[in-house]
Design an enzyme around this catalytic site. Structure first.
Site, PDB file in Angstrom:
ATOM      1  N   HIS A 136       0.822  -1.213   0.000  1.00  0.00           N
ATOM      2  CA  HIS A 136       0.000   0.000   0.000  1.00  0.00           C
ATOM      3  C   HIS A 136       0.857   1.266   0.000  1.00  0.00           C
ATOM      4  CE1 HIS A 136       0.834   1.011   4.246  1.00  0.00           C
ATOM      5  NE2 HIS A 136       0.901  -0.307   4.399  1.00  0.00           N
ATOM      6  N   HIS A 145      12.158  -1.649 -12.757  1.00  0.00           N
ATOM      7  CA  HIS A 145      12.006  -3.095 -12.919  1.00  0.00           C
ATOM      8  C   HIS A 145      12.074  -3.741 -11.538  1.00  0.00           C
ATOM      9  CE1 HIS A 145      13.322  -6.977 -15.272  1.00  0.00           C
ATOM     10  NE2 HIS A 145      12.384  -7.221 -14.369  1.00  0.00           N
TER      11      HIS A 145
END
Length: 214
Positions: A136, A145
């Protein structure tokens, strides 16, 4: 919708699998520097990346997606192509768990079993690889990446161009500066400056190319 994949190596295989697993889209072809001329191989268009404009003009309802794992190379190609955001598609594997409040930028690819939780923000042309976890309130810039099984705990900020290695973990509320590399299996317990490389548990910086100016 027809999808043209830019890059035709190992990473394009998993990107192709996402397309096969998603209804309503199909692979039209592949663009890669290894192709010198346009040809048809196994019913797919295979051509140099320089053919992108011609393919766009000659094919209806076509979108592009990058399948190049190297962040810098991916960025350089995107800048060279100078396409609009509408020309790219984000690909989300059906097995990925993505919160309805998460925001994902154009051209980003989310691999199988990845998790992106509430109010996370993912930039453009990033890769959330297999089983990576974005908790979150995390923020990821463009051209990031996250390698397989990497974990970002709550409210982590990963700036543009970073690579987080396989199995690496970043504890909550830490910032990873742009173009930094976190090695596989590392545990990051502090902020990391940009243009650095950190490895180990706890992670330590082994390279730092950041030069402060001003």
């Amino acid at each position: 919708m027809n999808i043209v994949i830019i890059g035709h190596g190992g990473h394009s295989k998993v990107v192709s699998d996402i397309i096969l697993a998603t209804e309503g889209i199909q692979v039209l072809g592949y663009l890669d520097h290894k192709y010198k001329t346009k040809e048809v191989i196994n019913n797919f268009i295979c051509a140099p990346i320089s053919e992108v404009r011609e393919i766009k003009e000659n094919n209806d309802d076509v979108r592009f997606v990058m399948a190049i794992g190297d962040n810098r190379v991916r960025k350089e190609i995107i800048e060279t192509l100078d396409l609009s955001s509408d020309d790219f598609i984000s690909l989300l594997h059906p097995t990925a768990s993505i919160s309805s409040s998460a925001k994902i930028g154009y051209g980003t690819v989310v691999m199988p079993n990845a998790v992106i939780n509430a109010d996370a923000v993912i930039g453009c042309h990033s890769i959330i690889n297999s089983a990576a976890i974005v908790e979150h309130d995390c923020y990821l810039g463009d051209f990031v990446h996250l390698c397989p099984n990497s974990t970002l705990a709550g409210a982590v900020k990963v700036e543009s161009g970073c690579m987080i290695g396989s199995g690496a973990t970043i504890i909550p509320n830490k910032t990873i500066g742009e173009w930094t590399v976190v090695g596989a299996g590392a545990t990051v317990i502090d902020h990391l400056p940009r243009n650095s490389k950190a490895v180990g548990t706890p992670a330590r910086i082994i390279e730092n190319h950041y030069i402060k100016t001003g």
